[in-house]
Each structure stands twice: as structure tokens, then as C-alpha cells.
Enzyme design. Structure first.
Site: not given
Ligand code: GLU
Length: 315
Positions: A67, A70, A192, A244, A262
Site C-alpha cells: 500500500s 498508493k 494496481y 488504515y 501489508v
Molecule cells: N496489495 C494489497 C491489497 O490490495 C495492498 C494492501 C495494503 O498494503 O494495504 O490487498
């Protein structure tokens, strides 16, 4: 400025402190390949604006950016299609829900609430599809921000996530149905997943965080890598939505604009002072790295890094 002994010592102590918490976390398993992570690995890197680099533990260990990507997807989306279009598709408010929640897409409004949750990042990835080379452009941008030309995809994690990523696919189809996505839902989620699967280490992310801390300029080369207005947006969203549904708690206790993933990474940026990144794959129930969280907590406390630190920064 010479090497700072306070930073060196505090980082070593922070690692020791954090290790006592690692047993409370669990590696992510919903992407089967991530389950292979070793929960005892802990690595960190701090790079100060004067170019000093401080390493600790398993800082060379590579892990997938997950993430944390992002933030880079958002930079690329803003550079590709501009402010108006990006924020016509995605909001800027925290959710209080899990990173992979679908619930607000139906009950709040059809637009994802912010670019730091999965639904929002799928929407910004859709914007990146307007670039002439979405994959190559994203890789080049990541390499430039992290200052390493050899950053590559972790193909095993990418394939694993593609197989397991049904929730993300569901979000993409919902958003395609509501015309938030303009490209094929499968193509957008593939991009993504790919963005999440680049393999980095703590030093890479500390380099990137340093650029953000210095208003988009790499202080060592003087080269402007990201526009001021974009840096401001990204750091603001890191404060409000970077961890989060623990973002409020992190802001209050630690007070460093940060983004977690994650894969076990958390990168943080201390205004005009330093970029930091910590890696440990043991996650708490909200998906944040236990070890990384604790290292940052310790550093913030003992180096006075909280953005509202009463006594000021100690370094
Ligand atoms: N690729 C992970 C997912 O889409 C990213 C989640 C994350 O790191 O929060 O679930």
C-alpha cells in the site's frame, strides 16, 4: 553536519524496544505469497536532509511495497490527469474502515473516500492508465523517488495477488459499473496489483520519504522530482489516512506523516529533517507492521519528531 550520535543511539534503542513486541503480530496470509515473510525480520533506515544515512537490522531485506505504492500512484495520477479529474473520482476523507472494505462504495457514495484505501488506489490507478506507458512510467517514477535503478517487480507476489485478489476485483467492477473507472476493470486491477508488487528495501523507501520531506526536491542532487502542490496533497493524506483505520491513533501518538503496507513496511517523512522507513512483516489486526510502528513510536518520542512536539525536534 557530522554523523549524529543521538540518531544512531536512539535508532539502536528503538530496534531493541520494538523487538519485544514482534511476537504480538502475524504476517499477512490473504495474499498466499506474503505468508512466507519472516515475522522476526526488522530493519530500518533514516536519511537526513544533510545526506547522512543511518541503517539498522535487516535494512537490506527486500519486501513488496504494497500500500505504500498508493502514494506513488497518486503522484502519477495527479501528474497524468491533473487535480480536477483525480478528485472527481476519489475523495479525501478518512474512512474508519479496513483498507479493503467495500462497504462505503454502496452506502456513503459511489466514490471511494480517499486514495490511500484499496478502492481509492484502484481509482487513481485508472487515472494512470491515461499515461502513454502506465507500467514503465510507474516503475521509472518509483526508481527515481527511491534513488535505485534496479528496483524490480516481485513476480511471485504479483501472481499470488492476482489469483487471490477477488475483493479488489469486486471493487473495480463496482466502480466500473458506476463509471468511476474509465478503463477495463481487469486491466486496472492488474496495474494496481503490479504497483503493489514492486520489491523495495528500507533504504529505498527512506530515500523516497526524504524527497517528500524536502518538498519534492532530492536534497543531495537539488533536483525537483515532485511538484509542490502534489507533495502537499500526498503528505496531508498520509497524515489523515496513511495507517488504515489506525491513522488517528498514529497521528496522535507518533505524529509523523506516514504510509504503511501489508508487506510490513512503513515509511514516514519529517518535514525538512529526514525520511524514515522501517520493515517488519508481523502485522497488527489493522494491517500495520508491529515492529515498524514501535520503532517509529520510539524515535518520535525520543527524537521529538511529532509534528506538534512541544519541546521541538531534538536533532
Ligand atoms: N496489495 C494489497 C491489497 O490490495 C495492498 C494492501 C495494503 O498494503 O494495504 O490487498
Amino acid at each position: 553536519m557530522a554523523r549524529n550520535e543521538l540518531i544512531e543511539k536512539t535508532l539502536a534503542d528503538a530496534m531493541e524496544y520494538a523487538r519485544t513486541f514482534l511476537h504480538t503480530g502475524k504476517v499477512a496470509t490473504y495474499i498466499p505469497e506474503l505468508a512466507k515473510g519472516d515475522p522476526d525480520r526488522l530493519g530500518a533506515c533514516i536519511i537526513t536532509t544533510d545526506g547522512e544515512v543511518y541503517h539498522a537490522g535487516d535494512w537490506r531485506q527486500e519486501f513488496t511495497i504494497q500500500s505504500i505504492s498508493k502514494t506513488i500512484t497518486l503522484i502519477m495520477a495527479l501528474q497524468t490527469v491533473g487535480y480536477e479529474k483525480v478528485f472527481s473520482k476519489v475523495g479525501v476523507e478518512p474512512t474508519g474502515d479496513a483498507f479493503n472494505s467495500l462497504v462505503r462504495l454502496e452506502t456513503k457514495n459511489t466514490h471511494p473516500l480517499n486514495p490511500m484505501i484499496n478502492a481509492g488506489a484502484i481509482a487513481t490507478a485508472d487515472c494512470c492508465m491515461d499515461s502513454k506507458d502506465p507500467y514503465g512510467g510507474f516503475l521509472a517514477l518509483t526508481r527515481k523517488l527511491c534513488r535505485r535503478d534496479t528496483i524490480q517487480l516481485d513476480g511471485a507476489v504479483f501472481e499470488s495477488e492476482k489469483k487471490a485478489g477477488m475483493r479488489n476485483r469486486s471493487m473495480a467492477y463496482l466502480m466500473r459499473g458506476d463509471n468511476i473507472l474509465e478503463h477495463d476493470a481487469e486491466e486496472v486491477v492488474d496495474l494496481y496489483f503490479w504497483m503493489c508488487s514492486l520489491s523495495v528495501n528500507a533504504e529505498d523507501l527512506a530515500n523516497y520519504a526524504l524527497v517528500l520531506s524536502n518538498n519534492g526536491v532530492d536534497p543531495r542532487s537539488g533536483v525537483k522530482l515532485v511538484e509542490d502542490w502534489i507533495v502537499r496533497i500526498v503528505k496531508t493524506l498520509m497524515v489523515t489516512c496513511g495507517l488504515y483505520d489506525a491513522s488517528g491513533e498514529f497521528a496522535m501518538k507518533i505524529g509523523i506523516p506516514a504510509k504503511s503496507g501489508v508487506g510490513g513496511g512503513i515509511m514516514g517523512t519529517v518535514e525538512r529533517k529526514m525520511g524514515l522507513a522501517v520493515f517488519n512483516p508481523a502485522l497488527d489486526p489493522k494491517g500495520n507492521s508491529v515492529g515498524a510502528y514501535r520503532v517509529l513510536e520510539y524515535l518520535s518520542h525520543y527524537l521529538g519528531l511529532h509534528y506538534f512536539s512541544g519541546s521541538g525536534c531534538a536533532v
